[in-house]
Design a protein around this motif. Structure first.
Motif, PDB file in Angstrom:
ATOM      1  N   VAL A  19      -7.738  -2.722  -3.958  1.00 16.64           N
ATOM      2  CA  VAL A  19      -8.308  -3.921  -4.596  1.00 16.64           C
ATOM      3  C   VAL A  19      -7.266  -5.032  -4.705  1.00 16.64           C
ATOM      4  O   VAL A  19      -7.402  -5.951  -5.499  1.00 16.64           O
ATOM      5  N   VAL A  20      -6.210  -4.935  -3.900  1.00 16.30           N
ATOM      6  CA  VAL A  20      -5.066  -5.835  -4.053  1.00 16.30           C
ATOM      7  C   VAL A  20      -5.481  -7.314  -4.015  1.00 16.30           C
ATOM      8  O   VAL A  20      -6.344  -7.716  -3.248  1.00 16.30           O
ATOM      9  N   GLN A  21      -4.831  -8.088  -4.870  1.00 18.58           N
ATOM     10  CA  GLN A  21      -5.101  -9.513  -4.963  1.00 18.58           C
ATOM     11  C   GLN A  21      -3.766 -10.248  -5.004  1.00 18.58           C
ATOM     12  O   GLN A  21      -2.976  -9.978  -5.892  1.00 18.58           O
ATOM     13  N   PRO A  22      -3.444 -11.134  -4.059  1.00 24.39           N
ATOM     14  CA  PRO A  22      -4.264 -11.575  -2.926  1.00 24.39           C
ATOM     15  C   PRO A  22      -4.316 -10.542  -1.800  1.00 24.39           C
ATOM     16  O   PRO A  22      -3.394  -9.721  -1.684  1.00 24.39           O
ATOM     17  N   PRO A  23      -5.346 -10.632  -0.951  1.00 21.93           N
ATOM     18  CA  PRO A  23      -5.474  -9.646   0.130  1.00 21.93           C
ATOM     19  C   PRO A  23      -4.441  -9.808   1.248  1.00 21.93           C
ATOM     20  O   PRO A  23      -4.225  -8.873   2.001  1.00 21.93           O
ATOM     21  N   PHE A  24      -3.836 -10.976   1.336  1.00 21.35           N
ATOM     22  CA  PHE A  24      -2.743 -11.180   2.296  1.00 21.35           C
ATOM     23  C   PHE A  24      -1.481 -11.500   1.505  1.00 21.35           C
ATOM     24  O   PHE A  24      -1.501 -12.351   0.617  1.00 21.35           O
ATOM     25  N   PHE A  25      -0.406 -10.792   1.800  1.00 21.55           N
ATOM     26  CA  PHE A  25       0.836 -10.966   1.033  1.00 21.55           C
ATOM     27  C   PHE A  25       2.016 -10.764   1.977  1.00 21.55           C
ATOM     28  O   PHE A  25       1.849 -10.214   3.072  1.00 21.55           O
ATOM     29  N   PRO A  26       3.231 -11.179   1.584  1.00 22.12           N
ATOM     30  CA  PRO A  26       4.374 -11.041   2.494  1.00 22.12           C
ATOM     31  C   PRO A  26       4.600  -9.572   2.858  1.00 22.12           C
ATOM     32  O   PRO A  26       4.739  -8.727   1.975  1.00 22.12           O
ATOM     33  N   GLY A  27       4.579  -9.295   4.153  1.00 21.30           N
ATOM     34  CA  GLY A  27       4.839  -7.938   4.611  1.00 21.30           C
ATOM     35  C   GLY A  27       3.594  -7.144   4.910  1.00 21.30           C
ATOM     36  O   GLY A  27       3.679  -6.029   5.445  1.00 21.30           O
ATOM     37  N   GLY A  28       2.417  -7.675   4.562  1.00 14.69           N
ATOM     38  CA  GLY A  28       1.215  -6.892   4.844  1.00 14.69           C
ATOM     39  C   GLY A  28      -0.044  -7.526   4.332  1.00 14.69           C
ATOM     40  O   GLY A  28      -0.082  -8.700   3.978  1.00 14.69           O
ATOM     41  N   ASP A  29      -1.088  -6.745   4.315  1.00 15.11           N
ATOM     42  CA  ASP A  29      -2.388  -7.203   3.834  1.00 15.11           C
ATOM     43  C   ASP A  29      -3.184  -5.972   3.410  1.00 15.11           C
ATOM     44  O   ASP A  29      -2.742  -4.837   3.584  1.00 15.11           O
ATOM     45  N   ILE A  30      -4.389  -6.233   2.878  1.00 13.16           N
ATOM     46  CA  ILE A  30      -5.187  -5.136   2.329  1.00 13.16           C
ATOM     47  C   ILE A  30      -5.589  -4.111   3.404  1.00 13.16           C
ATOM     48  O   ILE A  30      -5.750  -2.927   3.098  1.00 13.16           O
ATOM     49  N   GLY A  31      -5.692  -4.559   4.650  1.00 14.94           N
ATOM     50  CA  GLY A  31      -6.048  -3.632   5.724  1.00 14.94           C
ATOM     51  C   GLY A  31      -4.926  -2.639   5.995  1.00 14.94           C
ATOM     52  O   GLY A  31      -5.147  -1.425   6.083  1.00 14.94           O
ATOM     53  N   ARG A  32      -3.705  -3.161   6.106  1.00 17.03           N
ATOM     54  CA  ARG A  32      -2.559  -2.287   6.338  1.00 17.03           C
ATOM     55  C   ARG A  32      -2.387  -1.333   5.151  1.00 17.03           C
ATOM     56  O   ARG A  32      -2.118  -0.153   5.309  1.00 17.03           O
ATOM     57  N   LEU A  33      -2.561  -1.893   3.947  1.00 15.28           N
ATOM     58  CA  LEU A  33      -2.414  -1.107   2.732  1.00 15.28           C
ATOM     59  C   LEU A  33      -3.440   0.035   2.695  1.00 15.28           C
ATOM     60  O   LEU A  33      -3.112   1.172   2.333  1.00 15.28           O
ATOM     61  N   ALA A  34      -4.678  -0.284   3.078  1.00 14.66           N
ATOM     62  CA  ALA A  34      -5.752   0.707   2.986  1.00 14.66           C
ATOM     63  C   ALA A  34      -5.490   1.898   3.909  1.00 14.66           C
ATOM     64  O   ALA A  34      -5.781   3.045   3.561  1.00 14.66           O
ATOM     65  N   VAL A  35      -4.939   1.616   5.079  1.00 12.01           N
ATOM     66  CA  VAL A  35      -4.643   2.718   5.997  1.00 12.01           C
ATOM     67  C   VAL A  35      -3.378   3.454   5.560  1.00 12.01           C
ATOM     68  O   VAL A  35      -3.368   4.682   5.441  1.00 12.01           O
ATOM     69  N   ALA A  36      -2.310   2.706   5.277  1.00 11.67           N
ATOM     70  CA  ALA A  36      -1.035   3.333   4.931  1.00 11.67           C
ATOM     71  C   ALA A  36      -1.166   4.150   3.642  1.00 11.67           C
ATOM     72  O   ALA A  36      -0.644   5.270   3.546  1.00 11.67           O
ATOM     73  N   GLY A  37      -1.877   3.614   2.652  1.00 10.93           N
ATOM     74  CA  GLY A  37      -2.001   4.310   1.370  1.00 10.93           C
ATOM     75  C   GLY A  37      -2.596   5.696   1.542  1.00 10.93           C
ATOM     76  O   GLY A  37      -2.114   6.673   0.946  1.00 10.93           O
ATOM     77  N   THR A  38      -3.617   5.793   2.368  1.00 15.18           N
ATOM     78  CA  THR A  38      -4.297   7.072   2.550  1.00 15.18           C
ATOM     79  C   THR A  38      -3.508   8.004   3.465  1.00 15.18           C
ATOM     80  O   THR A  38      -3.384   9.202   3.198  1.00 15.18           O
ATOM     81  N   VAL A  39      -2.945   7.461   4.535  1.00 17.34           N
ATOM     82  CA  VAL A  39      -2.092   8.271   5.420  1.00 17.34           C
ATOM     83  C   VAL A  39      -0.941   8.862   4.611  1.00 17.34           C
ATOM     84  O   VAL A  39      -0.600  10.045   4.756  1.00 17.34           O
ATOM     85  N   ASN A  40      -0.357   8.057   3.725  1.00 17.08           N
ATOM     86  CA  ASN A  40       0.794   8.521   2.952  1.00 17.08           C
ATOM     87  C   ASN A  40       0.397   9.588   1.922  1.00 17.08           C
ATOM     88  O   ASN A  40       1.163  10.518   1.657  1.00 17.08           O
ATOM     89  N   ASP A  41      -0.789   9.456   1.346  1.00 17.37           N
ATOM     90  CA  ASP A  41      -1.237  10.487   0.411  1.00 17.37           C
ATOM     91  C   ASP A  41      -1.439  11.828   1.129  1.00 17.37           C
ATOM     92  O   ASP A  41      -1.129  12.890   0.582  1.00 17.37           O
ATOM     93  N   LEU A  42      -1.973  11.776   2.327  1.00 16.18           N
ATOM     94  CA  LEU A  42      -2.087  13.016   3.117  1.00 16.18           C
ATOM     95  C   LEU A  42      -0.698  13.597   3.361  1.00 16.18           C
ATOM     96  O   LEU A  42      -0.469  14.801   3.186  1.00 16.18           O
ATOM     97  N   ALA A  43       0.234  12.730   3.757  1.00 12.06           N
ATOM     98  CA  ALA A  43       1.595  13.186   4.058  1.00 12.06           C
ATOM     99  C   ALA A  43       2.239  13.833   2.834  1.00 12.06           C
ATOM    100  O   ALA A  43       2.966  14.825   2.951  1.00 12.06           O
ATOM    101  N   MET A  44       1.952  13.262   1.644  1.00 12.94           N
ATOM    102  CA  MET A  44       2.541  13.802   0.409  1.00 12.94           C
ATOM    103  C   MET A  44       2.059  15.229   0.123  1.00 12.94           C
ATOM    104  O   MET A  44       2.664  15.950  -0.663  1.00 12.94           O
ATOM    105  N   MET A  45       0.948  15.628   0.739  1.00 12.39           N
ATOM    106  CA  MET A  45       0.461  17.002   0.593  1.00 12.39           C
ATOM    107  C   MET A  45       0.989  17.882   1.729  1.00 12.39           C
ATOM    108  O   MET A  45       0.620  19.051   1.843  1.00 12.39           O
TER     109      MET A  45
END
Lengths: 345, 345
Positions: B68-94
């Motif tokens: 739900v990040v606000q703003p959706p575009f920010f230095p270094g990324g955006d909500i799309g990159r975040l949405a994929v990386a966040g979930t990939v990283n949670d899998l990796a943490m397991m």
């Protein structure tokens, strides 16, 4: 200086309403740059009720849905029941009727009543038990006041199946079966939202129907060849999609489509075609002619399938079209842009 | 008549901020009536980065996150990159570093710019490729103007792993390793949102780190015994949770925690402790002492792990606590209620 005003295209409500506009948006945007489906993956390109990935000699089915229904509590159910049933049913539509696990992401507006959240959670837990499913992981986010209207729930489901049922496998001669009355969910939500007098008689059909679908698959013994749940966009959208993907026409016999008296009355009053209204506890099945009797018998012996009926047939004329036989004549049922009211699921 | 005003408890922003308030809400509400975890299912009770279900001789890991990040575009990324990386990283943490599939639910506000959606989708597709992941299914909903602030993306991931890494397996003597600098993501989003001058120097670390984690797991040869990604609530929350679940204390050496100059400056200016700020491309590892050297070498030889450092140690004093060694003395690091700013992820 550039004096041309650049036209900025905007997303509109119909892009989320389950009809042609939504499908076009997905095709034009979401399918870009993603790997194409192959024989080990029924993925985004298929635009089916979920994806299926080959794992050993089975298929892992994965499906996701965000639920934004307004109001969150309505006659016959609530957003919690909807969130579980919607995802369980999408798995079932792919042939996966035993749910391995559900994941659930809840987003709340600041100020949401804690008691309402308790009620929604209880409903999710109960519906999960009913479906033989289990919520194993989740996520909670809170957005500020005015940044979100109430509550949104995303539910994702995973399940294994030995064989996948697609929405694109209709052949001419296959019979179209609907597992019960249509229009109940969408009209119940509309009536509740607008405080219509009819609200008392209308009741959402929201329910997990994986056990019902399993009964049909078993009874059909390979004869249930295509499935889709008629949610957003209703029976009309589901049939259009099945017809287009299968390259067949579908003749729908309007008088055979089961409707409750309350839905019939509400639809007439509101000037809404119940064929275009969302259902949340129904399935459309494409059944080989020789299996129809057994499938109907199995459906009707289940509490959620009492009103199951054969309502049409796949034909080789007019591939991609739905031909409505009104009992007085035939006409093409045009594909709608989307559901008449947003946020019904 | 009842003249007592009933106190209606409301959800507040801190309930979604990754700290104690959120954990309490989940424990009090979401764990009710759900099946308890057993030896074949690490589920809701575990409150780990994801769930794991035994399938044959492997584990299927499932995790979900709404973004739900606000703003959706920010230095270094955006909500799309975040949405994929966040979930990939949670899998990796397991312990599941090879992603089988992602499911993605997008919710848009009516009037959202189509061009922005194209940009977000492109970012999701690119980040998926980077992570060796594939989005196989999705859902699109549209809410009315003012019913949602912009765009929300839920991403769910599934992956198999032979062995699961938990967040509860620290033993006294284990070394705490962080894979790089901290605070970058949260401060970059804050600076962007508030138009701070520093915005140009701050840059989110958002990235899929499954390959980095895989390198550490391989190098550690069983010596990486606990993992957690320090997202909402930052390193402080992650360590508190690991300490509490493992029944150990954690001594964190503040001077060893890697920080960029920009983060240090911004944190001082804003009066924010970078230990409490979200990261989106980092992991906290608990490593057996004998494996630390190999794990650090593997991390540092990967582009995303150059600044990896051993920053603390698990001890048998004060179980559940994080003891901050500032270089001048030790004090208890109190667990925060939540992130200082909402909607950073």
């Amino acid at each position: 200086m550039n004096d041309r005003v650049r036209h900025v295209e905007k997303i509109t409500l119909k892009h989320g309403a389950g009809g042609r506009a939504m499908r076009t948006l997905i095709e034009e945007i979401f399918l870009n740059g993603v790997p194409t489906d192959d024989h080990d993956c029924i993925g985004l390109q298929a635009m089916d009720d979920g994806a299926a990935i080959r794992v050993g000699d089975r298929w892992l089915v994965l499906t996701t849905d965000s639920h934004v229904v307004q109001p969150p509590f309505f006659p016959g159910g609530d957003i919690g029941r909807l969130a579980v049933a919607g995802t369980v049913n999408d798995l079932a539509m792919m042939g996966a009727t035993e749910v391995l696990a559900l994941a659930c992401g809840v987003i709340l507006e600041e100020g949401f009543n804690r008691d309402d959240l308790v009620r929604v959670q209880k409903s999710m837990a109960e519906t999960s038990r009913e479906a033989g499913a289990r919520i194993v992981t989740g996520d909670t986010k809170v957005m500020g006041r005015g940044e979100l209207d109430g509550i949104v729930i995303n539910t994702t489901g995973v399940a294994f199946t030995d064989s996948v049922v697609r929405d694109c496998s209709l052949r001419p001669g296959d019979v179209i079966v609907i597992t019960g009355t249509i229009g109940d969910h969408g009209l119940a939500v509309m009536a509740e939202r607008h405080g219509l007098q009819l609200a008392g008689e209308l009741c959402s059909d929201v329910a997990p129907i994986n056990a019902l679908v399993r009964a049909a698959l078993v009874a059909g013994a390979g004869g249930v060849v295509a499935m889709k749940d008629p949610t957003r966009g209703g029976l009309a959208s589901a049939l259009h999609e099945m017809a287009a993907k299968s390259g067949v026409g579908v003749v729908l016999e309007e008088l055979k489509v089961p409707l409750t008296a309350a839905v019939r009355a509400a639809a007439e009053l509101l000037g809404i075609d119940p064929l275009q209204v969302a259902n949340e506890g129904k399935a459309v099945l494409g059944v080989r002619a020789e299996a129809v009797e057994a499938v109907l018998a199995a459906l009707r012996s289940h509490p959620l399938g009492r009103a199951a009926a054969a309502v049409g047939v796949a034909v080789d004329e007019r591939p991609g079209s739905v031909i409505l036989d009104t009992g007085f004549g035939k006409r093409l049922l045009s594909e709608v842009e989307g559901e008449p009211l947003p946020r019904i699921c």
